[in-house]
Design an enzyme around this catalytic site. Structure first.
Site, PDB file in Angstrom:
ATOM      1  N   GLU A  85       0.827  -1.227   0.000  1.00  0.00           N
ATOM      2  CA  GLU A  85       0.000   0.000   0.000  1.00  0.00           C
ATOM      3  C   GLU A  85       0.855   1.268   0.000  1.00  0.00           C
ATOM      4  OE1 GLU A  85      -3.302  -0.061   2.801  1.00  0.00           O
ATOM      5  OE2 GLU A  85      -3.323   2.129   2.848  1.00  0.00           O
ATOM      6  N   LYS A 262      -7.356  -0.747  11.518  1.00  0.00           N
ATOM      7  CA  LYS A 262      -6.752  -1.117  10.229  1.00  0.00           C
ATOM      8  C   LYS A 262      -5.512  -0.251  10.004  1.00  0.00           C
ATOM      9  CE  LYS A 262      -6.067  -1.210   5.622  1.00  0.00           C
ATOM     10  NZ  LYS A 262      -5.162  -0.373   4.843  1.00  0.00           N
ATOM     11  N   ASP A 278       3.633 -14.693  12.064  1.00  0.00           N
ATOM     12  CA  ASP A 278       2.272 -15.067  11.681  1.00  0.00           C
ATOM     13  C   ASP A 278       1.338 -13.862  11.881  1.00  0.00           C
ATOM     14  OD1 ASP A 278      -0.278 -16.070  11.484  1.00  0.00           O
ATOM     15  OD2 ASP A 278       0.129 -17.887  12.630  1.00  0.00           O
ATOM     16  N   HIS A 375      -1.882  10.303   0.030  1.00  0.00           N
ATOM     17  CA  HIS A 375      -1.930   9.104  -0.797  1.00  0.00           C
ATOM     18  C   HIS A 375      -1.692   9.454  -2.259  1.00  0.00           C
ATOM     19  CE1 HIS A 375      -3.241   5.344   1.040  1.00  0.00           C
ATOM     20  NE2 HIS A 375      -3.686   6.087   2.014  1.00  0.00           N
TER      21      HIS A 375
HETATM   22  C1  MEV Z   1      -5.820   3.460   5.260  1.00  0.00           C
HETATM   23  O1  MEV Z   1      -5.046   2.360   4.838  1.00  0.00           O
HETATM   24  C2  MEV Z   1      -5.767   3.600   6.775  1.00  0.00           C
HETATM   25  C3  MEV Z   1      -6.658   4.705   7.367  1.00  0.00           C
HETATM   26  O2  MEV Z   1      -7.989   4.521   6.940  1.00  0.00           O
HETATM   27  C4  MEV Z   1      -6.543   4.600   8.866  1.00  0.00           C
HETATM   28  C5  MEV Z   1      -7.493   5.479   9.628  1.00  0.00           C
HETATM   29  O3  MEV Z   1      -8.582   5.832   9.116  1.00  0.00           O
HETATM   30  O4  MEV Z   1      -7.172   5.774  10.786  1.00  0.00           O
HETATM   31  C6  MEV Z   1      -6.219   6.053   6.897  1.00  0.00           C
END
Ligand code: MEV
Length: 431
Positions: A85, A262, A278, A375
């Site tokens: 990513e 995430k 793992d 991004h």
């Molecule tokens: C994207 O890979 C991760 C985010 O969505 C994390 C977040 O919202 O805190 C930017």
């Protein structure tokens, strides 16, 4: 004279790949044979892969990067990250630099035992089962350590305790679950705890007169928690307030908590992969821990204290530095060497720190410029190439995309194609 990590990381992202490898070698975190290995493109021969899994047809390559500027518990690290990513490595490095200049990262591991579970799906009388098991507990621990976990015992670990839990089946009867606690030292411990539990099946059946129905470790290792704390000083009060609000959102709302976590895992998984650990196990443990009070919550928290922002990550993060892929896979072994950790706990602490730093980077971006800008800036090059721009066209298309991004805060492949078409049309036009 060798340069320090701090020195080589200055302008590291501007170097080409060869220069980066040379700089890492210069700092001593990798050797010339590691540089050769990476330059050759890593592992090609599938015979090792055949030892890991079945039906092998090749390797799946994902980029391996280095996150820079990390200083954790006063020690500098070159952090290996295997991830596809865009922005993750850049955001981690940038945020680590911010912290390095304005604060510190401290970490600790609380507890030392992992958990194995032995299920008796139905017991005639739970109280009798429990007392029969606890009466033999000392002996069971002793034989498990003597017959199975002797290697760990030699290194100061092994089985330390057993407890019994009563779980209602929902049909009026009870299930009995035995928890076997084991200190795995520097191993992740999955194989050995599973072996211990399976070994204990027979004696438990003998002593209790009940039937053991299954044995397996638990990934919800709430007995061994890794904690990372970031303290950032002199932070603008409106930014600190925004990050605190974002944190509250993730603490209270499971929809936001999932995305927040995430983002934390964006920092965690790439190191797990790079070091051959793992990542499914760690993910499962972190998510289960995040939902431990019945509601899924964030595993990070940010609080403002005057002009100081304090962030905390707390979750199980069980990893190993010996055995399995970590030592067998040459790229994982190289990454372990580059990282320079000497114990499983140190690796776990570093990973927790990177997860928390990644979270801070995301929250800062989300509460200020938004996520798209960072991004997309890095993505502009990919869009330009994706649209089919040739060498001479690349800088012009990129510049136009940057302009669109600055105005519309959004950008897509169709923008790149449109710009390229316009550019080519204008070049063909007689005027
Ligand atoms: C994207 O890979 C991760 C985010 O969505 C994390 C977040 O919202 O805190 C930017």
């Amino acid at each position: 004279m060798a340069r320090t990590l701090k020195e080589i990381f200055k302008g590291f992202s501007k170097l080409n790949r060869k220069e980066r490898l040379n700089a890492l070698e210069e700092s001593g975190v990798i050797e010339s044979r590691d540089v050769d290995y990476l330059e050759r493109g890593g592992m090609k021969d599938t015979s090792l892969g055949e030892k890991f899994i079945e039906n092998v047809i090749g390797y799946f390559q994902i980029p391996l990067g280095v996150a820079t500027n990390f200083r954790i518990d006063g020690k500098d690290y070159a952090i290996p990250m295997a991830v596809e990513e865009t922005s993750i490595v850049a955001a981690a490095s940038k945020t680590a630099k911010w912290i390095r200049e304005n604060g510190e990262i401290k970490t600790e591991v609380i507890g030392s035992e992992i958990i194995g579970q032995i299920q008796c799906a139905t017991v005639k009388n739970f109280a009798l089962f429990e007392s029969a098991l606890l009466a033999q507990k000392k002996y069971l621990i002793e034989i498990a350590n003597r017959e199975v976990a002797f290697g760990l015992v030699r290194r100061g670990g092994g089985v330390t305790d057993m407890t019994v839990r009563r779980i209602p089946r929902g049909d009026g009867r009870d299930m009995a679950i035995v928890h076997v606690m084991m200190n795995p030292c520097d191993a992740m411990g999955a194989n050995i705890i599973n072996q211990v539990c399976e070994f204990l099946k027979e004696p438990i059946e003998q002593f209790t007169g009940e039937k053991v129905t299954m044995c397996i470790l638990s990934n919800l290792v709430d007995t061994k928690i890794t904690k990372a704390v970031i303290v950032l000083k002199g932070i603008a009060s409106d930014l600190a307030e925004k990050i605190e609000e974002a944190s509250l959102f993730a603490e209270q709302d499971p929809y936001r908590a999932a995305t927040n976590n995430k983002g934390v895992l964006n920092g965690i998984d790439p190191i797990l992969i790079a070091t051959g650990n793992d990542w499914r196990a760690v993910e499962a443990g972190i998510h289960a821990f995040a939902a431990r009070d019945g509601q899924y919550r964030s595993v990070t928290k940010w609080k403002r204290e005057g002009d100081t922002l304090v962030g905390i990550f707390e979750a199980p993060l069980i990893v190993g530095v010996v055995g399995g892929v970590t030592t067998l896979h040459p790229t994982a072994a190289l990454c372990m060497k580059m990282l320079g950790v000497t114990s499983a706990n140190e690796l776990s602490r570093v990973i927790a720190a990177v997860g928390l730093v990644q979270n801070l980077g995301a929250l800062k971006a989300l509460t200020t410029v938004g996520i798209i800008e960072g991004h997309m800036k890095l993505h502009i090059k990919n869009l330009t190439l994706g649209a089919g721009a040739q060498e001479g066209e690349v800088p012009i298309v990129q510049k136009k995309l940057e302009e669109i991004l600055a105005i519309r805060k959004r950008i897509s492949l169709s923008n790149a194609i449109e710009i390229l078409n316009d550019l080519r049309a204008s070049e063909q036009s007689p005027h």
